[in-house]
Design a protein around this motif. Structure first.
Motif, PDB file in Angstrom:
ATOM      1  N   HIS A 175      -2.094  12.447 -22.271  1.00 33.42           N
ATOM      2  CA  HIS A 175      -1.732  13.518 -21.168  1.00 33.42           C
ATOM      3  C   HIS A 175      -2.527  13.732 -20.017  1.00 33.42           C
ATOM      4  O   HIS A 175      -2.044  14.421 -19.292  1.00 33.42           O
ATOM      5  CB  HIS A 175      -1.813  14.829 -22.216  1.00 33.42           C
ATOM      6  CG  HIS A 175      -0.636  14.739 -23.482  1.00 33.42           C
ATOM      7  ND1 HIS A 175       0.607  14.754 -23.143  1.00 33.42           N
ATOM      8  CD2 HIS A 175      -0.826  14.638 -24.606  1.00 33.42           C
ATOM      9  CE1 HIS A 175       1.116  14.506 -24.491  1.00 33.42           C
ATOM     10  NE2 HIS A 175       0.193  14.699 -25.380  1.00 33.42           N
ATOM     11  N   TRP A 204       8.905   7.333 -24.668  1.00 32.05           N
ATOM     12  CA  TRP A 204       8.426   6.290 -25.299  1.00 32.05           C
ATOM     13  C   TRP A 204       9.417   5.720 -26.244  1.00 32.05           C
ATOM     14  O   TRP A 204       9.669   4.474 -26.358  1.00 32.05           O
ATOM     15  CB  TRP A 204       7.230   6.762 -26.279  1.00 32.05           C
ATOM     16  CG  TRP A 204       6.547   5.471 -27.109  1.00 32.05           C
ATOM     17  CD1 TRP A 204       6.589   5.392 -28.394  1.00 32.05           C
ATOM     18  CD2 TRP A 204       6.442   4.033 -26.723  1.00 32.05           C
ATOM     19  NE1 TRP A 204       6.143   4.382 -28.742  1.00 32.05           N
ATOM     20  CE2 TRP A 204       6.077   3.297 -27.737  1.00 32.05           C
ATOM     21  CE3 TRP A 204       6.072   3.509 -25.387  1.00 32.05           C
ATOM     22  CZ2 TRP A 204       5.793   1.855 -27.642  1.00 32.05           C
ATOM     23  CZ3 TRP A 204       5.501   2.136 -25.318  1.00 32.05           C
ATOM     24  CH2 TRP A 204       5.619   1.267 -26.521  1.00 32.05           C
ATOM     25  N   GLU A 246       6.233  16.930 -18.911  1.00 32.09           N
ATOM     26  CA  GLU A 246       5.364  16.700 -20.216  1.00 32.09           C
ATOM     27  C   GLU A 246       6.475  16.733 -21.322  1.00 32.09           C
ATOM     28  O   GLU A 246       6.287  15.973 -22.520  1.00 32.09           O
ATOM     29  CB  GLU A 246       4.459  17.931 -20.377  1.00 32.09           C
ATOM     30  CG  GLU A 246       3.449  17.505 -21.433  1.00 32.09           C
ATOM     31  CD  GLU A 246       2.379  16.404 -21.188  1.00 32.09           C
ATOM     32  OE1 GLU A 246       2.117  15.924 -22.281  1.00 32.09           O
ATOM     33  OE2 GLU A 246       2.059  16.041 -20.240  1.00 32.09           O
ATOM     34  N   ARG A 300       7.905  13.192 -22.176  1.00 27.11           N
ATOM     35  CA  ARG A 300       7.202  12.108 -22.591  1.00 27.11           C
ATOM     36  C   ARG A 300       7.430  11.623 -23.997  1.00 27.11           C
ATOM     37  O   ARG A 300       7.569  10.268 -24.109  1.00 27.11           O
ATOM     38  CB  ARG A 300       5.809  12.610 -22.367  1.00 27.11           C
ATOM     39  CG  ARG A 300       5.559  12.451 -20.985  1.00 27.11           C
ATOM     40  CD  ARG A 300       4.200  12.996 -20.671  1.00 27.11           C
ATOM     41  NE  ARG A 300       3.032  12.155 -20.744  1.00 27.11           N
ATOM     42  CZ  ARG A 300       2.105  11.781 -19.939  1.00 27.11           C
ATOM     43  NH1 ARG A 300       2.150  12.620 -18.954  1.00 27.11           N
ATOM     44  NH2 ARG A 300       1.227  10.927 -20.264  1.00 27.11           N
ATOM     45  N   PRO A 301       7.536  12.455 -25.067  1.00 21.01           N
ATOM     46  CA  PRO A 301       7.740  11.779 -26.471  1.00 21.01           C
ATOM     47  C   PRO A 301       9.068  10.937 -26.266  1.00 21.01           C
ATOM     48  O   PRO A 301       9.268  10.036 -27.001  1.00 21.01           O
ATOM     49  CB  PRO A 301       7.786  13.112 -27.297  1.00 21.01           C
ATOM     50  CG  PRO A 301       7.210  14.033 -26.569  1.00 21.01           C
ATOM     51  CD  PRO A 301       7.293  13.780 -25.164  1.00 21.01           C
ATOM     52  N   LYS A 328       1.089   8.336 -23.919  1.00 20.27           N
ATOM     53  CA  LYS A 328       0.847   9.477 -24.894  1.00 20.27           C
ATOM     54  C   LYS A 328      -0.469  10.261 -24.340  1.00 20.27           C
ATOM     55  O   LYS A 328      -0.867  11.353 -25.028  1.00 20.27           O
ATOM     56  CB  LYS A 328       0.400   8.738 -26.300  1.00 20.27           C
ATOM     57  CG  LYS A 328       1.682   8.244 -27.166  1.00 20.27           C
ATOM     58  CD  LYS A 328       1.560   7.649 -28.255  1.00 20.27           C
ATOM     59  CE  LYS A 328       2.772   7.142 -28.754  1.00 20.27           C
ATOM     60  NZ  LYS A 328       2.577   6.886 -30.438  1.00 20.27           N
ATOM     61  N   ARG A 359       2.117   2.244 -24.415  1.00 15.28           N
ATOM     62  CA  ARG A 359       2.259   3.293 -25.309  1.00 15.28           C
ATOM     63  C   ARG A 359       1.132   4.236 -25.202  1.00 15.28           C
ATOM     64  O   ARG A 359       1.249   5.635 -25.169  1.00 15.28           O
ATOM     65  CB  ARG A 359       2.188   2.362 -26.648  1.00 15.28           C
ATOM     66  CG  ARG A 359       2.267   3.790 -27.864  1.00 15.28           C
ATOM     67  CD  ARG A 359       2.258   2.891 -29.105  1.00 15.28           C
ATOM     68  NE  ARG A 359       1.034   2.245 -29.409  1.00 15.28           N
ATOM     69  CZ  ARG A 359       1.056   1.110 -29.743  1.00 15.28           C
ATOM     70  NH1 ARG A 359       1.911   0.298 -30.177  1.00 15.28           N
ATOM     71  NH2 ARG A 359      -0.372   0.620 -29.890  1.00 15.28           N
TER      72      ARG A 359
END
Length: 109
Positions: free
Chosen positions: A44, A70, A63, A66-67, A42, A38
Motif C-alpha cells: 500500500h 491483481w 486503493e 487494487r485487490p 499488495k 504481485r
C-alpha cells in the motif's frame, strides 16, 4: 497525469512521468517478474498506475481497486513468470527520490 507518446517500455532514453503532486518518476526496470508485480500491487506504500491504451494514458489506481487489479493481471501477464506469453499486461517499476517506488501496469487490450 501526463500522457506518453508510446508505451513507456517502447520509449528511448530516460523515461520520466510527472504525477499530480509534481513528483518526477524515472523508469527504473522494465518488464517486471510477475512475483514482483504481485508484491508491489499488495504494498500500500507503492502507488500503482494503470496505463490504458498500451500504456500511453496513465491513471492512478484507487486503493479500493487494487485487490481486483491483481485478479485481472495474474492470468494474463505477458512478462517474466507470467502464464500468458501473448497476454494483455506488462508492468514496469518507476522510482523517485528518496527511495520511492511506483508500479506502472500497461494494458494492451
Amino acid at each position: 497525469m501526463q500522457r506518453f507518446s508510446a508505451s513507456p517500455g517502447g520509449l528511448d532514453g530516460p523515461v520520466t512521468l510527472v504525477d499530480e503532486q509534481g513528483i518526477r518518476w524515472v523508469l527504473h526496470r522494465m518488464r517486471l517478474d510477475v512475483r514482483v508485480v504481485r508484491r508491489l500491487v499488495k504494498d500500500h506504500a507503492t502507488p500503482v498506475i494503470w496505463g490504458d491504451m498500451g500504456g500511453i494514458s496513465p491513471r492512478v489506481v484507487p486503493e479500493a481497486e487494487r485487490p481486483a487489479l491483481w485478479g485481472r493481471i495474474k492470468g494474463e501477464y505477458q512478462g517474466p513468470g507470467g502464464k500468458a506469453p501473448m497476454g494483455r499486461y506488462v508492468a514496469h517499476e518507476f522510482r523517485a527520490e528518496p527511495g520511492r517506488r511506483m508500479l506502472f501496469v500497461e494494458d494492451h487490450c
